[in-house]
Structures are given as structure tokens and as C-alpha cells.
Design a protein around this motif. Structure first.
Motif, PDB file in Angstrom:
ATOM      1  N   TRP A   1       0.138  -7.639  -0.224  1.00 14.93           N
ATOM      2  CA  TRP A   1       1.595  -7.405  -0.985  1.00 14.93           C
ATOM      3  C   TRP A   1       1.130  -7.981  -2.517  1.00 14.93           C
ATOM      4  O   TRP A   1       0.506  -9.148  -2.597  1.00 14.93           O
ATOM      5  N   LEU A   2       1.642  -7.168  -3.187  1.00 13.68           N
ATOM      6  CA  LEU A   2       1.409  -7.288  -4.712  1.00 13.68           C
ATOM      7  C   LEU A   2       2.791  -7.956  -5.256  1.00 13.68           C
ATOM      8  O   LEU A   2       3.671  -6.937  -5.420  1.00 13.68           O
TER       9      LEU A   2
ATOM     10  N   GLY B   1      13.502  -8.892   2.787  1.00 19.04           N
ATOM     11  CA  GLY B   1      14.261  -8.446   3.948  1.00 19.04           C
ATOM     12  C   GLY B   1      13.380  -7.617   4.947  1.00 19.04           C
ATOM     13  O   GLY B   1      13.542  -7.168   6.073  1.00 19.04           O
ATOM     14  N   ASP B   2      12.403  -6.788   4.056  1.00 23.18           N
ATOM     15  CA  ASP B   2      11.703  -5.692   5.022  1.00 23.18           C
ATOM     16  C   ASP B   2      10.593  -6.327   5.787  1.00 23.18           C
ATOM     17  O   ASP B   2      10.115  -7.436   5.589  1.00 23.18           O
ATOM     18  N   VAL B   3      10.443  -5.712   6.780  1.00 20.53           N
ATOM     19  CA  VAL B   3       9.283  -5.862   7.860  1.00 20.53           C
ATOM     20  C   VAL B   3       8.021  -5.022   7.376  1.00 20.53           C
ATOM     21  O   VAL B   3       8.276  -3.739   7.227  1.00 20.53           O
ATOM     22  N   LEU B   4       6.922  -5.432   6.973  1.00 26.16           N
ATOM     23  CA  LEU B   4       5.889  -4.819   6.499  1.00 26.16           C
ATOM     24  C   LEU B   4       4.638  -4.903   7.519  1.00 26.16           C
ATOM     25  O   LEU B   4       4.146  -5.825   7.953  1.00 26.16           O
ATOM     26  N   PRO B   5       3.915  -3.785   7.738  1.00 26.05           N
ATOM     27  CA  PRO B   5       2.788  -3.820   8.373  1.00 26.05           C
ATOM     28  C   PRO B   5       1.353  -3.872   7.522  1.00 26.05           C
ATOM     29  O   PRO B   5       0.280  -4.125   8.085  1.00 26.05           O
ATOM     30  N   TYR B   6       1.667  -4.048   6.329  1.00 23.17           N
ATOM     31  CA  TYR B   6       0.533  -4.068   5.345  1.00 23.17           C
ATOM     32  C   TYR B   6       0.027  -5.484   5.105  1.00 23.17           C
ATOM     33  O   TYR B   6       0.803  -6.437   4.997  1.00 23.17           O
ATOM     34  N   ASN B   7      -1.169  -5.561   5.037  1.00 26.18           N
ATOM     35  CA  ASN B   7      -1.568  -7.048   4.982  1.00 26.18           C
ATOM     36  C   ASN B   7      -2.071  -7.403   3.565  1.00 26.18           C
ATOM     37  O   ASN B   7      -2.456  -8.547   3.378  1.00 26.18           O
TER      38      ASN B   7
ATOM     39  N   ASP C   1       0.888  -1.323  -0.136  1.00 20.66           N
ATOM     40  CA  ASP C   1       0.031   0.070  -0.176  1.00 20.66           C
ATOM     41  C   ASP C   1       0.971   1.286   0.034  1.00 20.66           C
ATOM     42  O   ASP C   1       0.242   2.287  -0.248  1.00 20.66           O
ATOM     43  N   ALA C   2       2.203   1.165   0.556  1.00 17.84           N
ATOM     44  CA  ALA C   2       3.100   2.286   0.752  1.00 17.84           C
ATOM     45  C   ALA C   2       4.155   2.439  -0.471  1.00 17.84           C
ATOM     46  O   ALA C   2       4.808   3.289  -0.492  1.00 17.84           O
ATOM     47  N   GLY C   3       4.055   1.330  -1.605  1.00 22.39           N
ATOM     48  CA  GLY C   3       5.049   1.395  -2.559  1.00 22.39           C
ATOM     49  C   GLY C   3       5.973   0.339  -2.634  1.00 22.39           C
ATOM     50  O   GLY C   3       5.177  -0.793  -2.078  1.00 22.39           O
ATOM     51  N   SER C   4       7.065   0.427  -3.057  1.00 22.51           N
ATOM     52  CA  SER C   4       7.838  -0.916  -3.410  1.00 22.51           C
ATOM     53  C   SER C   4       8.279  -1.302  -1.843  1.00 22.51           C
ATOM     54  O   SER C   4       8.640  -0.413  -0.956  1.00 22.51           O
ATOM     55  N   ALA C   5       8.968  -2.470  -1.878  1.00 21.99           N
ATOM     56  CA  ALA C   5       9.459  -3.317  -0.861  1.00 21.99           C
ATOM     57  C   ALA C   5      10.756  -3.869  -1.314  1.00 21.99           C
ATOM     58  O   ALA C   5      10.673  -4.360  -2.452  1.00 21.99           O
TER      59      ALA C   5
END
Length: 152
Positions: free
Chosen positions: A65-66, A57-63, A50-54
Motif C-alpha cells: 500500500w502506498l 474502510g476498503d478490504v484489500l488483497p494487495y500486500n 497495485d490496482a489504483g486508489s483505495a
């Protein structure tokens, strides 16, 4: 017909047919070296949230992922099973669906939408990649880079 026995990588195959091979009737003429180059479709994975690219190894709070698998040449038959999803009880914590970016049955860009369930534990880690000769993919593909992401 040539079968590749190992990982799918770009390669060159050379074939020569000698004159009078002995088993061909009538006797054949010789044929000079014939060279064929082979380049399997190679996918490159990227991921967006939702916030852009990742990055892996990233830790993501978004439920949601595309993942985008961009192949070097068009392929068909890509499905959720074509992506190797790893993690402890991975299917207990999310739902995934794969589809073509263009809506066509053959494409260079395929998407995998991963939706985390509310029950996914904090710190749940998942890996995603496309393996060599991924299930359903035609023509057979080389493997992709891998992503490891953690849900927080």
C-alpha cells in the motif's frame, strides 16, 4: 514568541503595545494593533495499491500500500515515525518506509510504503494518519484524515 497550546489550526494573533507601558525605558510610543495570520501545514492522506486508489474502510488483497501525505505547504523531517500506524501487533505484520516524492529534504508530498508480510493474518486491520505535531515534522503540522484498511 508565541506558543500555541492546543491543536494546530489556522488562526489570527493580534498584538497591541500601549504607550508608556511603565516597564520600558526610555518610555515607548504606542503601537497600533498588529495582526499575524498563522496556517500550519495540513496533510491530506490518500492511498494507492497495485490496482489504483483505495478508500478508507476498503478490504484489500494487495500486500503493498502506498500512502501519500500531501501537505498544504512544504515540510521537512518526515519519517516513518511521523505516521501514526495502528492495529493489533501492527509491526509484526508489515514493514513501512517514508520518503519524499521529490527526493528533497523539504517537500509538500511525502510517501509511506507499507509492505505486508506473508504472515499477516487474513482480516488484519490497520489505521494510518498523521497526528498534530507529528514527530520530526518541521514546521509543526496539523493532523490529517485517517485511513483504516483491512488486508484480505
Amino acid at each position: 514568541r508565541v506558543e500555541f497550546a492546543s491543536s494546530l489550526v489556522a488562526t489570527t494573533v493580534s498584538v497591541t503595545l500601549d504607550a508608556f507601558t511603565g516597564v520600558v525605558w526610555p518610555p515607548n510610543k504606542g503601537h497600533s494593533n498588529m495582526t499575524v495570520s498563522y496556517e500550519p501545514p495540513v496533510p491530506v492522506l490518500t492511498v494507492a495499491t497495485d490496482a489504483g486508489s483505495a478508500a478508507s474502510g476498503d478490504v484489500l488483497p494487495y500486500n503493498t500500500w502506498l500512502f501519500t501525505a500531501t501537505f498544504s505547504s512544504a515540510v521537512s523531517g518526515v519519517s516513518t515515525e511521523s505516521f501514526d500506524l495502528g492495529g493489533v501487533d501492527v509491526w509484526d505484520h508489515m514493514h513501512a518506509v517514508a520518503f519524499s516524492a521529490s527526493g528533497s529534504s523539504e517537500d509538500t508530498v511525502w510517501l509511506l510504503r507499507v509492505s505486508m508480510f506473508d504472515t499477516a493474518p487474513d482480516g488484519f486491520t490497520m489505521s494510518v494518519n498523521v497526528t498534530d505535531s507529528a514527530p520530526g515534522v518541521t514546521p509543526r503540522n496539523a493532523g490529517s484524515n485517517a485511513f483504516v484498511l483491512t488486508y484480505h
